[in-house]
Scaffold this motif. Structure first.
Motif, PDB file in Angstrom:
ATOM      1  N   HIS A  80       9.879   1.611  -5.644  1.00 46.70           N
ATOM      2  CA  HIS A  80      10.448   0.748  -4.442  1.00 46.70           C
ATOM      3  C   HIS A  80       9.018   0.807  -3.780  1.00 46.70           C
ATOM      4  CE1 HIS A  80      14.489   1.816  -5.751  1.00 46.70           C
ATOM      5  NE2 HIS A  80      14.535   0.657  -5.159  1.00 46.70           N
ATOM      6  N   ASP A 131       0.832  -1.320   0.141  1.00 47.80           N
ATOM      7  CA  ASP A 131      -0.079  -0.086   0.057  1.00 47.80           C
ATOM      8  C   ASP A 131       0.767   1.301  -0.060  1.00 47.80           C
ATOM      9  OD1 ASP A 131       1.053  -0.510   2.471  1.00 47.80           O
ATOM     10  OD2 ASP A 131      -0.897  -0.593   3.608  1.00 47.80           O
ATOM     11  N   TYR A 132       2.292   1.255   0.149  1.00 47.15           N
ATOM     12  CA  TYR A 132       2.896   2.239   0.166  1.00 47.15           C
ATOM     13  C   TYR A 132       4.165   2.281  -0.854  1.00 47.15           C
ATOM     14  CZ  TYR A 132       6.739   5.072   2.227  1.00 47.15           C
ATOM     15  OH  TYR A 132       7.498   5.854   2.645  1.00 47.15           O
ATOM     16  N   LEU A 133       3.923   3.254  -1.874  1.00 45.75           N
ATOM     17  CA  LEU A 133       4.886   3.485  -2.803  1.00 45.75           C
ATOM     18  C   LEU A 133       6.161   4.476  -2.270  1.00 45.75           C
ATOM     19  CD1 LEU A 133       5.980   3.061  -5.664  1.00 45.75           C
ATOM     20  CD2 LEU A 133       4.616   5.097  -6.269  1.00 45.75           C
ATOM     21  N   SER A 134       7.317   3.833  -2.013  1.00 43.18           N
ATOM     22  CA  SER A 134       8.030   5.033  -1.298  1.00 43.18           C
ATOM     23  C   SER A 134       8.830   5.737  -2.378  1.00 43.18           C
ATOM     24  CB  SER A 134       8.977   4.064  -0.477  1.00 43.18           C
ATOM     25  OG  SER A 134      10.262   4.801  -0.028  1.00 43.18           O
ATOM     26  N   GLY A 187       4.611  -4.319   7.465  1.00 46.91           N
ATOM     27  CA  GLY A 187       6.381  -3.916   7.534  1.00 46.91           C
ATOM     28  C   GLY A 187       7.031  -4.810   6.821  1.00 46.91           C
ATOM     29  N   GLY A 188       8.346  -4.743   7.099  1.00 52.62           N
ATOM     30  CA  GLY A 188       9.156  -5.723   6.358  1.00 52.62           C
ATOM     31  C   GLY A 188       9.782  -5.013   5.053  1.00 52.62           C
ATOM     32  N   GLY A 189      10.678  -5.777   4.244  1.00 54.04           N
ATOM     33  CA  GLY A 189      11.398  -5.214   3.268  1.00 54.04           C
ATOM     34  C   GLY A 189      10.919  -4.514   1.894  1.00 54.04           C
ATOM     35  N   VAL A 190      11.815  -4.240   1.118  1.00 56.01           N
ATOM     36  CA  VAL A 190      11.640  -3.483  -0.036  1.00 56.01           C
ATOM     37  C   VAL A 190      11.067  -4.629  -1.298  1.00 56.01           C
ATOM     38  CG1 VAL A 190      13.727  -3.443  -0.714  1.00 56.01           C
ATOM     39  CG2 VAL A 190      12.010  -1.777  -1.766  1.00 56.01           C
ATOM     40  N   ALA A 204       9.577  -1.034  11.715  1.00 60.14           N
ATOM     41  CA  ALA A 204       8.946  -1.917  10.630  1.00 60.14           C
ATOM     42  C   ALA A 204      10.422  -2.637   9.918  1.00 60.14           C
ATOM     43  CB  ALA A 204       8.331  -1.034   9.574  1.00 60.14           C
ATOM     44  N   GLU A 205      11.332  -1.714   9.744  1.00 61.96           N
ATOM     45  CA  GLU A 205      12.454  -2.708   9.138  1.00 61.96           C
ATOM     46  C   GLU A 205      13.719  -2.197   9.677  1.00 61.96           C
ATOM     47  OE1 GLU A 205      13.176  -1.370   5.065  1.00 61.96           O
ATOM     48  OE2 GLU A 205      14.487  -3.171   4.738  1.00 61.96           O
ATOM     49  N   PHE A 256       6.825  -0.686  -0.315  1.00 62.34           N
ATOM     50  CA  PHE A 256       6.625  -1.354   0.947  1.00 62.34           C
ATOM     51  C   PHE A 256       5.417  -1.648   1.343  1.00 62.34           C
ATOM     52  CE2 PHE A 256      10.541   1.136   0.615  1.00 62.34           C
ATOM     53  CZ  PHE A 256      11.546   0.085   1.328  1.00 62.34           C
ATOM     54  N   SER A 257       4.999  -2.361   2.552  1.00 60.64           N
ATOM     55  CA  SER A 257       3.584  -2.612   2.944  1.00 60.64           C
ATOM     56  C   SER A 257       3.670  -1.995   4.443  1.00 60.64           C
ATOM     57  CB  SER A 257       3.413  -4.220   2.990  1.00 60.64           C
ATOM     58  OG  SER A 257       2.237  -4.242   3.736  1.00 60.64           O
ATOM     59  N   MET A 258       2.797  -1.172   4.526  1.00 60.63           N
ATOM     60  CA  MET A 258       2.550  -0.466   5.805  1.00 60.63           C
ATOM     61  C   MET A 258       1.907  -1.184   6.834  1.00 60.63           C
ATOM     62  SD  MET A 258       1.846   3.706   5.505  1.00 60.63           S
ATOM     63  CE  MET A 258       3.142   4.589   4.849  1.00 60.63           C
TER      64      MET A 258
END
Lengths: 165, 366
Positions: free
Chosen positions: A71, A52-55, A78-81, B233-234, A73-75
């Protein structure tokens, strides 16, 4: 959700899309998506895989192609790219679909790519230069843009005269 | 029906509320905003292109100048990215020093953000002078460690540029209770101010789903009720070894963003207390060659900077110069939702909303 899981769920949803996983020369999990299918894949990633999150949206100029890099991510989790990449082999008129309708946060970043790298985005709501002024010659982040030629003379028509003191 | 014509006015580029050179084209119906278009680029210096012509270490001072209030965090983000790209291990003492500096920077940024928010509201310079007084104490610490107050250039790929001086930690230990008092003082004096509440409560509302869609990060996102912090989160560096909370608000307005910053200052002080107690002796940096040649490849690394998520995307072609040097600026992307936050409010509220987003124009335009 592991990277393999993401890839297998994408392959299930899009059996006809040839996903490439870039394994060499990258530190992140990188998927190369055909340019024509970007919007469908991106919508699926947002709606069904919680990205849900385009960094970050950016682009790289290689000798044989342009690359637009996203890039994600998931809000929620959490977690990586997750890095999505699109290859644009057309060096003359690079063009790709905009993801601003999917993630509105891409708006200014796509305008920046358009301004500094010269890649057009189809369906972008407001595609104008963002950092440089209209009429600026060229796109500075391209590798064929010569920094040393960036002299006063080159830009004379679009800049005000220097003060005479 | 009674109708008025809309008028278009330029707010900026020389407007005191923008803290820099930033222009907004407002379309007004009476005093109500019906459209807002931000204009950028007055401060564009082409740092991405310039850095492609420098070595990896020569680009560190450029990161100071991205967001001049938080130079330490910018160094930190860049160092994390280069280390990820080149596979450099960092000594544990250096990690502690980095965390201390990053959290001090967060304190500096948040106290200035609150001070200038009140400045914009017309509390001319009283809150901001108190904030500056505390900021100077922290900048003294930065100067002890790095030799410079603002353009620190201290956190480098591989570690930090020099060890902490002997007086640094005792002084910081003494300062933490003092800073805690200061945060309490701000909370007591300003939170219930009636004028402030009248201007801030319910102004600039940003719902959580919209904040996520617009890629908003940092205190603005958390004030809308999304519990997202890159430190949790990371986790990067050694943030997984500290105990701290990620505070959130529910309201999502200017007042919530103000409270959010106060809460985050409390959490930063919590981290500082733990870091000062546990910092080990040892090396302060790994040796990194001045003409560093990372292996061919690319990496994206991000940290939670005081303004939001600060990322660096680096592409190396094996030469000493980066092939691509991209900085993800939190200030620019946090402005994405400015129009949506301002619609329907009065002209004077734009000043408040912009102040509550907390941008640095050097970071917006780069």
């Amino acid at each position: 959700m592991t990277n393999e899981e993401i890839l297998s769920r994408l392959k299930d949803a899009f059996p006809d899309v040839a996903f490439q996983v870039q394994t060499e020369e990258t530190k992140d999990f990188t998927l190369i998506v055909p340019a024509g299918r970007l919007v469908e894949v991106a919508t699926h990633l947002r709606d069904h895989l919680d990205f849900d999150y385009l960094s970050n949206v950016t682009s790289v100029d290689y000798p044989d192609r342009f690359e637009v890099v996203y890039h994600l991510f998931s809000m929620k989790r959490g977690g990586g790219v997750l890095t999505l990449k699109v290859h644009l082999p057309d060096k003359e008129h690079p063009e790709v679909d905009s993801v601003t309708p999917i993630w509105p946060g891409a708006n200014y970043q796509e305008r920046e790519v358009y301004d500094l790298m010269g890649i057009s985005f189809r369906n972008h709501p407001d595609l104008r230069r963002i950092m440089l002024w209209d009429g600026f010659p060229g796109h500075p982040l391209r590798k064929d843009f010569e920094n040393r030629l960036y002299t006063y003379k080159e830009l004379e028509p679009t800049r005000p005269k220097p003060p005479n003191w | 029906m009674l109708k008025t014509e809309t008028i278009t006015i330029n707010m900026g580029p020389q407007h005191p509320s923008t803290h820099g050179v930033f222009r907004m084209v407002l379309t007004l119906n009476g005093e109500t905003i019906v459209d807002l278009k931000p204009m950028f680029g007055y401060l564009h210096r082409g740092l991405e292109k310039t850095s492609e012509g420098r070595t990896y270490l020569q680009a560190v001072p450029f990161t100071d100048r991205l967001d001049y209030i938080c130079s330490m965090s910018n160094n930190f983000a860049y160092a994390v990215a280069v280390e990820k790209l080149a596979g450099i291990e960092v000594p544990i003492r250096a990690e502690y020093i980095r965390v201390i500096m990053a959290e001090l920077t967060r304190l500096v940024n948040h106290m200035l953000a609150i001070g200038f928010l009140f400045n914009d509201l017309g509390a001319w310079y009283t809150p901001v002078v108190y904030a500056f007084r505390e900021r100077e104490r922290i900048l003294d610490l930065f100067e002890m460690a790095s030799g410079s107050r603002m353009m620190c250039n201290y956190i480098r790929p591989g570690g930090v540029s020099g060890d902490l001086p002997a007086e640094f930690l005792p002084l910081l230990r003494k300062m933490i209770p003092h800073l805690e008092n200061f945060v309490r003082e701000i909370r007591d004096y300003l939170s219930d101010n009636e004028i402030f509440k009248a201007r801030a409560v319910g102004v600039g509302f940003l719902p959580a789903d919209m904040a996520m869609a617009y890629s908003i990060t940092g205190p603005v996102l958390r004030a809308s009720g999304v519990k997202y912090d890159v430190r949790k989160a990371e986790p990067y560096s050694i943030y997984n070894q500290f105990e701290f909370d990620v505070p959130t608000q529910v309201a999502g307005d200017v007042y919530a963003r103000y409270l959010q910053r106060l809460d985050e200052m409390d959490e930063s002080l919590k981290i500082l207390r733990q870091a000062v107690e546990r910092i080990p002796d040892g090396e302060y940096a790994t040796k990194v060659p001045s003409r560093l040649r990372p292996p061919k490849g690319e990496a994206y690394a991000r940290i939670e900077s005081p303004k939001g998520e600060l990322g660096f995307y680096l592409v190396s072609d094996g030469s000493p110069n980066p092939y691509r040097w991209r900085n993800r600026p939190p200030s620019l992307i946090n402005l994405s939702a400015l129009r949506e936050m301002c619609l329907g409010h009065k002209v004077a509220d734009v000043v408040t909303i912009l102040g509550s987003i907390d941008i640095t124009l050097a970071d917006v335009d780069r």
